[in-house]
Design a protein around this motif. Structure first.
Motif, PDB file in Angstrom:
ATOM      1  N   TYR A 111       0.846  -1.196   0.000  1.00  0.00           N
ATOM      2  CA  TYR A 111       0.000   0.000   0.000  1.00  0.00           C
ATOM      3  C   TYR A 111       0.881   1.245   0.000  1.00  0.00           C
ATOM      4  O   TYR A 111       1.823   1.369   0.790  1.00  0.00           O
ATOM      5  N   PHE A 112       0.537   2.195  -0.905  1.00  0.00           N
ATOM      6  CA  PHE A 112       1.343   3.404  -1.040  1.00  0.00           C
ATOM      7  C   PHE A 112       0.441   4.615  -1.238  1.00  0.00           C
ATOM      8  O   PHE A 112      -0.539   4.571  -1.993  1.00  0.00           O
ATOM      9  N   ASN A 113       0.777   5.708  -0.548  1.00  0.00           N
ATOM     10  CA  ASN A 113       0.063   6.976  -0.692  1.00  0.00           C
ATOM     11  C   ASN A 113       1.116   8.076  -0.812  1.00  0.00           C
ATOM     12  O   ASN A 113       1.887   8.309   0.127  1.00  0.00           O
TER      13      ASN A 113
ATOM     14  N   TYR B 111      -2.775  -0.063  -3.931  1.00  0.00           N
ATOM     15  CA  TYR B 111      -1.821  -1.168  -3.823  1.00  0.00           C
ATOM     16  C   TYR B 111      -1.045  -1.326  -5.131  1.00  0.00           C
ATOM     17  O   TYR B 111      -1.630  -1.279  -6.226  1.00  0.00           O
ATOM     18  N   TYR B 112       0.266  -1.510  -4.977  1.00  0.00           N
ATOM     19  CA  TYR B 112       1.160  -1.644  -6.129  1.00  0.00           C
ATOM     20  C   TYR B 112       2.068  -2.846  -5.917  1.00  0.00           C
ATOM     21  O   TYR B 112       2.339  -3.248  -4.774  1.00  0.00           O
TER      22      TYR B 112
ATOM     23  N   LEU C  45       3.313   3.984 -11.650  1.00  0.00           N
ATOM     24  CA  LEU C  45       3.855   5.185 -11.019  1.00  0.00           C
ATOM     25  C   LEU C  45       5.025   5.714 -11.840  1.00  0.00           C
ATOM     26  O   LEU C  45       5.790   4.940 -12.423  1.00  0.00           O
ATOM     27  N   LYS C  46       5.189   7.037 -11.864  1.00  0.00           N
ATOM     28  CA  LYS C  46       6.278   7.651 -12.638  1.00  0.00           C
ATOM     29  C   LYS C  46       6.877   8.817 -11.861  1.00  0.00           C
ATOM     30  O   LYS C  46       6.287   9.316 -10.896  1.00  0.00           O
ATOM     31  N   GLY C  47       8.063   9.224 -12.290  1.00  0.00           N
ATOM     32  CA  GLY C  47       8.708  10.424 -11.759  1.00  0.00           C
ATOM     33  C   GLY C  47       8.951  10.379 -10.267  1.00  0.00           C
ATOM     34  O   GLY C  47       9.416   9.371  -9.714  1.00  0.00           O
TER      35      GLY C  47
ATOM     36  N   LEU D  64       7.275   7.532  -8.298  1.00  0.00           N
ATOM     37  CA  LEU D  64       7.955   6.238  -8.422  1.00  0.00           C
ATOM     38  C   LEU D  64       9.207   6.213  -7.551  1.00  0.00           C
ATOM     39  O   LEU D  64       9.501   5.196  -6.894  1.00  0.00           O
ATOM     40  N   ALA D  65       9.955   7.316  -7.510  1.00  0.00           N
ATOM     41  CA  ALA D  65      11.168   7.374  -6.698  1.00  0.00           C
ATOM     42  C   ALA D  65      10.838   7.211  -5.220  1.00  0.00           C
ATOM     43  O   ALA D  65      11.518   6.476  -4.488  1.00  0.00           O
ATOM     44  N   ARG D  66       9.798   7.875  -4.774  1.00  0.00           N
ATOM     45  CA  ARG D  66       9.383   7.755  -3.380  1.00  0.00           C
ATOM     46  C   ARG D  66       8.889   6.339  -3.084  1.00  0.00           C
ATOM     47  O   ARG D  66       9.129   5.804  -2.001  1.00  0.00           O
ATOM     48  N   PHE D  67       8.194   5.753  -4.064  1.00  0.00           N
ATOM     49  CA  PHE D  67       7.673   4.402  -3.866  1.00  0.00           C
ATOM     50  C   PHE D  67       8.813   3.397  -3.699  1.00  0.00           C
ATOM     51  O   PHE D  67       8.728   2.486  -2.866  1.00  0.00           O
ATOM     52  N   ARG D  68       9.859   3.524  -4.478  1.00  0.00           N
ATOM     53  CA  ARG D  68      10.971   2.571  -4.406  1.00  0.00           C
ATOM     54  C   ARG D  68      11.616   2.593  -3.026  1.00  0.00           C
ATOM     55  O   ARG D  68      11.956   1.547  -2.454  1.00  0.00           O
TER      56      ARG D  68
END
Length: 561
Positions: A367-369, A377-378, A524-526, A529-533
Motif C-alpha cells: 500500500y502506497f500513498n 496497492y502496487y 507510477l512515474k517520476g 515512483l522514486a518515493r515508492f521505491r
C-alpha cells in the motif's frame, strides 16, 4: 179597517224604518264584541308567538306545549370556561401557505380586528413572514369571546408576544431562556448511560426530565456533525443535567466508536455539537500461513483476524481466483495495522503489505500513498494491483465466512464448450460486476433465464445467467462499478441446479473467461515512483521480519468482527 177606508202609506213606512233602526243597533253591539275578541287574540298572538305560525296554529290543529327537559341542565355548559378563569390557548403549527390574517378569521376574529392587529404589530415584526413549521398560539378570554394575545416563535431562541385589550394592541420581541447559560454555577447531576436496543436520543433525554424544546435544539445541532438517529446499543452516553427544576441539559457525550466521541454543550441559547477524535497509536503485526483447505479456514485456524483475511482476498482479487485457483501448499504473508487508544487495543487497520504464493507464482501488494492524491496497492515495480477485470464474478468476502472445515466451501467451476464458465454456488450467492461498465440488458433471455449483460471499455462484454434476482438499482442504462453486486445466483431458465453461467465476449467473439489477460492501470512515474521505491524497500523488509509475528495472543484474543 173597512174596505172603504183608504190606506195610510206613511204609517207603514214609519214602522219599517223603526225595525231597520233596531236591527242596526243590535248588529253594532254584536260586531263590537267580536272585534274586541279578535284584537285581543291578535294582540295575544303578537305577544306570545310573535307571528310564529306554529304558535298560532290553524283551525283543526293542536298547538305543541313546551315542557322543561327532564334530567338535562344546560346552564353549566355556558359558564364552564368562564368558571375556570383560565385563558384559552389555541396552539397550531404554521403550514405552507398559511397567513396570520386567515388564521385569525378561521378563529372568529373580525376582519377589522385582524387588520388592526397586523398594523399594530408591524413595527416589531412583519407577520407576512411567518415560517411553516413554527408554532403559533392564539390566547382567548376564559369565555372564548375575546382574543387577548398572540405568541409566535420567530426562532429557536426568540418569540413575538402580542397583548390585546380591546383596541389597545402591544407587541414585543422576547428572548427564550430555556437553555443553560455558560455562567451557570449550580449543582449538576451526571448520568452514565449504556444505550439499549430500541433507544433513541429523544427517549433517553426525556426520561431524564429534559424538555422537548431542549431536545429539539440538541437534535438540530447534532445533525450537522453526526446522525444520532441510529444510536448503537452498547455504546456509552454521558449526560449532565441541573439538579434544580426545570431540568436543563448542561453537557452530553456519546461514544460514536473507539476513535470518535461526540460532545454537545450549551452555547448562545442553543447547543453546539463537536466531534473529538482520539489519538491512535498504530502498531504493525505480521502473520503467515500455509493453506490446507481454503484461504479463510487456514487463516482463521492460524489466528488471523477475519477482517484481515477478507482484506487479503480483496487485494489479490484481480490476480487470484480464490474459488478455483487455490491449492494446498499455497503460502501467504501479511503485515497489517493494529490500533491502540489510551493503551487499549481498539481494532485492526489497513493491510500495508502482503505476499501470496499461488501454485508457485508469487504475488506482492504494497500500500502506497504519495500525499498528492495517488494511493492504492502496487507491486514491487510500482504497477497498480487493480486491473480492468476481477478474476471472478463472485465476491469471496461475501460468502467465505459462513463455511468452516465442517462445512466445505460449495463453490466450484466447470468449463463449458461454449467458452463460458459455470460457477456452482448456493441460491442467493452475490454476483458482482467483473469491471466498470454499463448495463445493456437486464431481463429473461430464453434458456439463460434471468440474466444481465454489461458493456465495458475496450470492446469487452460480460454475461451473467440463471440469476435468481437482481440487485436494487440494476436496470438497462445503469452504470456499475467493478465489484458491485448486480444480482444473485439462481437456477432460472434451462438449469439443473443453482449456478452462475458466466461468459465474456471481446470485439464480438466469445473468449474463455479463465484466460483473460490482465490489463493494468498506469504505473507510477517520476517523483512518485522514486518515493515508492524507497518506501517499498521498507515494506518488503517488514514481510520478512519475524519479530512482528503474533505469538502468545493468537489463542486468547477475541478477534470476532
Amino acid at each position: 179597517m173597512s174596505i172603504g177606508q183608504q190606506a195610510n202609506p206613511w204609517k207603514w213606512s214609519t214602522i219599517i224604518l223603526a225595525a231597520l233602526f233596531v236591527s242596526c243597533i243590535s248588529w253594532y253591539f254584536i260586531s263590537g264584541d267580536a272585534g274586541q275578541v279578535t284584537e285581543e287574540a291578535v294582540a295575544g298572538e303578537d305577544m306570545s308567538g310573535q307571528g310564529d305560525p306554529a304558535a298560532t296554529g290553524q283551525e283543526g290543529q293542536d298547538l305543541p306545549v313546551h315542557e322543561v327537559e327532564q334530567g338535562h341542565d344546560y346552564s353549566s355548559l355556558a359558564s364552564l370556561q368562564e368558571a375556570s378563569g383560565e385563558p384559552i390557548r389555541k396552539v397550531s403549527t404554521i403550514a405552507k401557505g398559511d397567513s396570520l390574517y386567515a388564521i385569525l378569521q378561521q378563529n372568529g376574529v373580525s376582519n377589522r380586528q385582524a387588520y388592526d392587529i397586523l398594523n399594530a404589530v408591524k413595527p416589531v415584526f412583519d407577520f407576512s413572514k411567518i415560517v411553516p413549521g413554527r408554532e403559533l398560539v392564539l390566547v382567548f378570554s376564559p369565555d372564548n369571546q375575546d382574543l387577548t394575545g398572540i405568541e409566535y416563535s420567530v426562532s429557536d431562541i426568540s418569540q413575538i408576544i402580542v397583548s390585546i385589550d380591546g383596541e389597545n394592541i402591544q407587541a414585543q420581541k422576547q428572548e427564550i431562556a430555556k437553555v443553560l447559560t455558560p455562567e451557570y454555577t449550580g449543582r449538576l447531576r451526571q448520568i452514565d448511560y449504556i444505550v439499549a436496543k430500541g433507544d433513541n436520543l429523544y427517549n433517553v433525554l426525556r426520561s431524564q426530565g429534559v424538555c422537548d424544546y431542549q431536545i429539539d435544539l440538541v437534535i438540530k445541532s447534532v445533525k450537522k456533525v453526526y446522525n444520532l438517529s441510529g444510536i448503537i446499543p452498547g455504546n456509552a452516553m454521558n449526560i449532565w443535567i441541573t439538579e434544580e427544576e426545570p431540568v436543563r441539559l448542561a453537557r452530553l457525550t456519546y461514544e460514536i466508536d473507539y476513535l470518535n466521541l461526540l460532545e454537545v454543550v450549551p452555547e448562545n441559547g442553543s447547543y453546539k455539537a463537536s466531534r473529538q477524535t482520539f489519538e491512535v497509536d498504530v502498531q504493525h503485526e505480521r502473520a503467515e500461513g500455509t493453506i490446507t483447505t481454503s484461504l479463510y479456514e487456514s487463516a482463521i485456524q492460524a489466528g488471523l483476524p477475519p477482517e484481515v483475511v477478507m482484506a487479503l482476498s480483496d487485494i489479490f482479487a484481480w490476480d487470484i481466483n480464490f474459488f478455483t485457483d487455490i491449492r494446498q501448499g499455497d503460502h501467504y504473508t501479511v503485515v497489517y495495522e493494529r490500533y491502540y487508544v489510551k493503551g487499549a487495543f481498539r481494532g485492526y487497520g489497513r493491510v500495508v503489505a502482503a505476499r501470496f504464493i499461488n501454485q508457485g507464482t508469487p504475488h506482492v501488494a504494497l500500500y502506497f500513498n504519495d500525499g498528492n492524491g495517488i494511493s492504492g496497492y502496487y507491486d514491487e515495480g510500482g504497477k497498480p494491483i487493480r486491473k480492468l477485470f476481477l478474476k471472478a464474478p463472485l465476491n469471496y468476502r461475501r460468502i467465505s465466512s459462513g463455511f468452516t472445515h465442517k462445512r466445505k466451501h460449495p463453490i466450484y467451476h466447470v468449463a463449458r464448450p461454449h467458452l463460458g464458465v459455470d460457477y456452482a454456488a448456493p441460491t442467493g450467492t452475490p454476483v458482482v460486476a467483473l469491471g466498470d461498465g454499463v448495463v445493456t440488458f437486464r431481463g429473461t433471455n430464453g434458456g439463460f433465464g434471468k440474466s444481465i449483460q454489461i458493456t465495458h471499455r475496450g470492446g469487452y462484454v460480460t454475461y451473467y445467467g440463471h440469476l435468481s434476482g437482481y440487485a436494487k438499482g440494476i436496470k438497462k442504462g445503469a452504470r456499475v462499478s467493478q465489484g458491485e453486486v448486480i444480482g444473485y445466483v439462481g437456477s432460472t431458465g434451462v438449469s439443473t441446479g443453482p449456478h452462475l453461467d458466466f461468459r465474456v465476449r471481446l470485439n464480438g467473439k466469445f473468449i474463455n473467461p479463465l484466460s483473460l489477460k490482465p490489463v493494468n492501470g498506469p504505473s507510477l512515474k517520476g517523483e512518485s515512483l522514486a518515493r515508492f521505491r524507497e518506501f517499498s524497500a521498507q515494506r518488503m523488509a517488514m514481510l520478512d521480519d519475524s519479530s512482528l509475528n503474533r505469538t502468545a495472543e493468537l489463542g486468547t484474543e477475541n478477534v470476532s468482527l
